[in-house]
Design a protein around this motif. Structure first.
Motif, mmCIF file in Angstrom:
data_model
loop_
_atom_site.group_PDB
_atom_site.id
_atom_site.type_symbol
_atom_site.label_atom_id
_atom_site.label_comp_id
_atom_site.label_asym_id
_atom_site.label_seq_id
_atom_site.Cartn_x
_atom_site.Cartn_y
_atom_site.Cartn_z
ATOM 1 N N ALA A 14 27.617 -17.489 6.179
ATOM 2 C CA ALA A 14 26.546 -16.844 5.270
ATOM 3 C C ALA A 14 27.215 -16.763 3.887
ATOM 4 N N LEU A 15 28.602 -16.185 3.864
ATOM 5 C CA LEU A 15 29.060 -16.012 2.576
ATOM 6 C C LEU A 15 29.089 -17.237 1.552
ATOM 7 N N LYS A 16 29.554 -18.480 2.309
ATOM 8 C CA LYS A 16 29.444 -19.650 1.760
ATOM 9 C C LYS A 16 28.474 -20.347 1.404
ATOM 10 N N MET A 17 27.146 -19.985 1.906
ATOM 11 C CA MET A 17 25.857 -20.399 1.549
ATOM 12 C C MET A 17 25.300 -19.733 0.322
ATOM 13 N N ARG A 18 26.107 -18.773 -0.149
ATOM 14 C CA ARG A 18 25.902 -18.192 -1.757
ATOM 15 C C ARG A 18 25.678 -19.547 -2.735
ATOM 16 N N ASP A 19 26.664 -20.402 -2.107
ATOM 17 C CA ASP A 19 26.634 -21.524 -2.907
ATOM 18 C C ASP A 19 26.336 -22.924 -1.965
ATOM 19 N N ASN A 20 25.054 -22.704 -1.821
ATOM 20 C CA ASN A 20 24.583 -23.711 -0.495
ATOM 21 C C ASN A 20 24.784 -25.082 -0.879
ATOM 22 N N LEU A 21 24.478 -25.664 -2.009
ATOM 23 C CA LEU A 21 24.730 -27.010 -2.392
ATOM 24 C C LEU A 21 26.045 -27.350 -2.264
ATOM 25 N N GLY A 22 26.885 -26.536 -3.140
ATOM 26 C CA GLY A 22 28.280 -26.786 -2.800
ATOM 27 C C GLY A 22 29.030 -26.787 -1.554
ATOM 28 N N PHE A 23 28.380 -25.706 -0.763
ATOM 29 C CA PHE A 23 28.997 -26.025 0.567
ATOM 30 C C PHE A 23 28.547 -26.918 1.280
ATOM 31 N N ILE A 24 27.220 -27.536 1.416
ATOM 32 C CA ILE A 24 27.166 -28.434 2.171
ATOM 33 C C ILE A 24 27.640 -29.670 1.620
ATOM 34 N N ASP A 25 27.829 -30.034 0.201
ATOM 35 C CA ASP A 25 28.389 -30.940 -0.436
ATOM 36 C C ASP A 25 29.786 -31.276 0.010
ATOM 37 N N SER A 26 30.655 -29.936 0.209
ATOM 38 C CA SER A 26 31.961 -30.201 0.316
ATOM 39 C C SER A 26 32.319 -30.524 1.753
ATOM 40 N N LEU A 27 31.274 -30.729 2.809
ATOM 41 C CA LEU A 27 31.593 -31.184 4.167
ATOM 42 C C LEU A 27 31.674 -32.564 4.026
ATOM 43 N N ARG A 28 31.432 -33.594 3.313
ATOM 44 C CA ARG A 28 31.623 -34.669 3.004
ATOM 45 C C ARG A 28 33.081 -35.023 2.857
ATOM 46 N N GLU A 29 33.859 -34.240 2.329
ATOM 47 C CA GLU A 29 34.962 -34.459 2.097
ATOM 48 C C GLU A 29 35.835 -34.541 3.191
ATOM 49 N N THR A 30 35.312 -34.179 4.349
ATOM 50 C CA THR A 30 36.056 -34.060 5.729
ATOM 51 C C THR A 30 35.865 -35.384 6.451
ATOM 52 N N ARG A 31 35.268 -36.370 5.788
ATOM 53 C CA ARG A 31 34.924 -37.725 6.343
ATOM 54 C C ARG A 31 34.475 -37.549 7.789
ATOM 55 N N GLU A 32 34.005 -36.684 8.189
ATOM 56 C CA GLU A 32 33.609 -36.499 9.605
ATOM 57 C C GLU A 32 32.330 -36.868 10.038
ATOM 58 N N PRO A 33 31.912 -37.711 11.035
ATOM 59 C CA PRO A 33 30.500 -37.900 11.259
ATOM 60 C C PRO A 33 29.473 -36.678 11.463
ATOM 61 N N LEU A 34 30.206 -35.654 12.315
ATOM 62 C CA LEU A 34 29.762 -34.500 12.356
ATOM 63 C C LEU A 34 30.210 -33.322 12.154
ATOM 64 N N VAL A 35 29.735 -32.109 11.538
ATOM 65 C CA VAL A 35 30.551 -30.921 11.230
ATOM 66 C C VAL A 35 29.545 -29.839 11.654
ATOM 67 N N GLU A 36 30.163 -28.898 12.518
ATOM 68 C CA GLU A 36 29.509 -27.680 12.864
ATOM 69 C C GLU A 36 29.525 -26.678 11.872
ATOM 70 N N ILE A 37 28.324 -25.946 11.510
ATOM 71 C CA ILE A 37 28.406 -24.849 10.820
ATOM 72 C C ILE A 37 27.621 -23.542 11.495
ATOM 73 N N THR A 38 27.617 -22.609 10.966
ATOM 74 C CA THR A 38 26.686 -21.340 11.622
ATOM 75 C C THR A 38 25.933 -20.699 10.371
ATOM 76 N N LEU A 39 24.781 -20.889 10.619
ATOM 77 C CA LEU A 39 23.562 -20.292 9.536
ATOM 78 C C LEU A 39 22.979 -19.137 10.304
ATOM 79 N N GLN A 40 22.899 -19.117 11.663
ATOM 80 C CA GLN A 40 22.336 -17.819 12.399
ATOM 81 C C GLN A 40 23.327 -17.563 13.393
ATOM 82 N N PRO A 41 23.547 -16.232 13.523
ATOM 83 C CA PRO A 41 24.376 -16.162 14.586
ATOM 84 C C PRO A 41 23.813 -16.577 16.052
ATOM 85 N N GLY A 42 24.722 -17.112 16.818
ATOM 86 C CA GLY A 42 24.299 -17.495 18.016
ATOM 87 C C GLY A 42 23.637 -18.754 18.134
ATOM 88 N N THR A 43 23.496 -19.394 17.060
ATOM 89 C CA THR A 43 22.921 -20.717 16.875
ATOM 90 C C THR A 43 23.816 -21.761 16.244
#
Length: 451
Positions: free
Chosen positions: A22-51
């Motif tokens: 949730a704190l990362k999503m304060r800069d939602n675009l920057g956070f989602i954009d930064s995932l690309r730097e991992t070069r991973e095909p799939l990355v897990e994030i948590t937007l809602q607890p338990g989901t």
């Protein structure tokens, strides 16, 4: 032979107990954009607890998700939320219900219908541009939201509402549009808080529904065909009941169309005007093409396919400044995606904005270069460029949106020139769409020397 198990799906950094990212999503675009730097095909994030939310970054997997996995996916939490806020519509429906609604509404987006809308669109653009004060700064995104809303509203209600009612409807739609992005991201309990924001949104939404319901009732009673989209929707038969669509169904479709279509069109138009101002050579080529194809006459529906360079400019804007920053899906059963097996209830997401800026697929990705679209041999791989989505849920209003954008740009650019102030740095923000923040440009009259 033994099969090799797929590697575990990595988890994005910065997650905290209970609140996830949730704190990362304060800069939602920057956070989602930064995932690309991992070069991973799939990355897990948590937007809602338990989901569990899996961000899909590999184009081949995105293509599989959109094209091949349709039966085992619904649209996910963000679309659930949109349906709660605006009502069940073709945008939020899934499965057989989506297929039925799409088939019912397809005539409203047919070639023949869109061709009838162009004169209405052009008239709204002409009136809007005429009202801009020459020599004065203009909040471009705000102006494009107003213009896009006017074009859509006139298309839907061209002859069904008098001017006073139309102005009230436009005002209430503006409130709904500006609030729905935040409401979609809030937990359900927050909507029930007696906050001014919530009350304003609820009042505006109720007023829009009341206005449309009244218009539907009056048109049904009169039996007149007013030649707009509302009349066409009134003639549409619900395949499930064999009856015409109800006022509530029509209202839900129009509300969702206004929110989903207007903000995205406005953002693309804003970014296009920004890039043309930054790239005068590209703007000169657009003007030369308009002069060659149109001469002195106004743009028409047939011209939409006769302006290839303007089309490439719009396509490049959709690449570099795509308005979509998170599109969701959800597995309804155990689902195989690539080499991974995902349990039912897994939220999937992809980000067009990040995807279209991947340097592995688009060389020099931050450069605005319309001519990158001239070489068919360099077309992106499936799943790498999806400006309107893909598969059975591909945007059914894509042709209408492109027609709006061509009509608006061809009309505006020949009338005025929009100037950026020197060294103006425009920041992008992601709300309902990725849009320019505080994009102010000075309106100048277009002269012969500009062509």
């Amino acid at each position: 032979m033994t099969s090799t198990a797929p590697p575990p799906i990595p988890r994005a950094a910065g997650s905290f107990p209970l609140i996830g990212h949730a704190l990362k999503m304060r800069d939602n675009l920057g956070f989602i954009d930064s995932l690309r730097e991992t070069r991973e095909p799939l990355v897990e994030i948590t937007l809602q607890p338990g989901t569990r939310t899996i961000v899909v970054q590999d184009p081949a997997l995105i293509h599989q998700m959109l094209k091949a996995l349709g039966p085992s996916l619904d649209k996910g939490r963000l679309y659930d939320k949109l349906g709660q806020l605006l009502g069940d519509s073709v945008v939020t429906a899934t499965g057989r219900d989506h297929v039925r609604k799409r088939r019912q509404l397809q005539p409203a987006f047919a070639h023949t219908e869109i061709s009838r809308y162009v004169d209405l669109m052009r008239a709204e653009v002409t009136a809007t541009v005429a009202a801009w004060e020459r020599g004065r700064p203009l909040d471009v995104h705000e102006a494009m939201v107003g213009l896009s809303l006017d074009m859509l509203a006139k298309t839907v209600f061209a002859n069904s509402l008098d001017d006073a009612v139309f102005r009230r409807l436009r005002s209430n739609l503006s409130v709904v549009m500006s609030g729905v992005g935040l409401r979609m991201m809030l937990p359900d309990w927050a909507e029930r808080l007696p906050l001014p924001f919530n009350r304003r949104f609820d009042r505006a939404r109720a007023a829009v529904r009341a206005t449309i319901s009244t218009a539907v009732g009056e048109l049904q009673a009169s039996g007149h065909d007013t030649g707009d989209m509302l009349s066409l929707l009134l003639r549409t038969i619900d395949e499930e009941t064999g009856e015409p669509l109800t006022g509530h169904q029509i209202c839900s479709e129009i509300l969702t169309l206004a929110v989903a279509g207007t903000e995205t069109t406005a953002s693309v138009l804003s970014w296009t005007l920004y890039e043309l101002a930054r790239n005068p050579g590209i703007e000169t080529r657009v003007l030369a093409e308009l002069d060659e194809v149109l001469g002195e006459r106004p743009v028409s529906f047939d011209d939409v396919t006769r302006l290839p360079y303007l089309d490439r400019v719009i396509t490049e804007t959709l690449r570099l400044h795509h308005p979509g920053w998170l599109v969701t899906r959800r597995t309804t059963e155990e689902t195989r995606l690539g080499t991974w097996t995902l349990p039912a209830g897994t939220e999937l997401a992809y980000c067009q904005h990040a995807l279209h800026r991947d340097p592995e697929r688009f060389p020099d990705p931050l450069t605005f270069a319309p001519d990158r679209w001239t070489d068919a041999a360099q077309e992106p791989a499936p799943g790498a460029f999806v400006p309107f989505g893909d598969g059975k849920h591909k945007c059914m209003g894509d042709r209408l949106a492109l027609t709006e954008m061509v009509t608006a740009l061809a009309t505006m650019l020949r009338s005025v020139r929009l100037e950026l102030t020197e060294d103006q740095a425009i920041r992008q923000i992601a709300r309902l769409t990725v849009r320019p923040h505080n994009l102010r440009m000075t309106v100048r009259p277009r002269t012969e020397a500009d062509h």
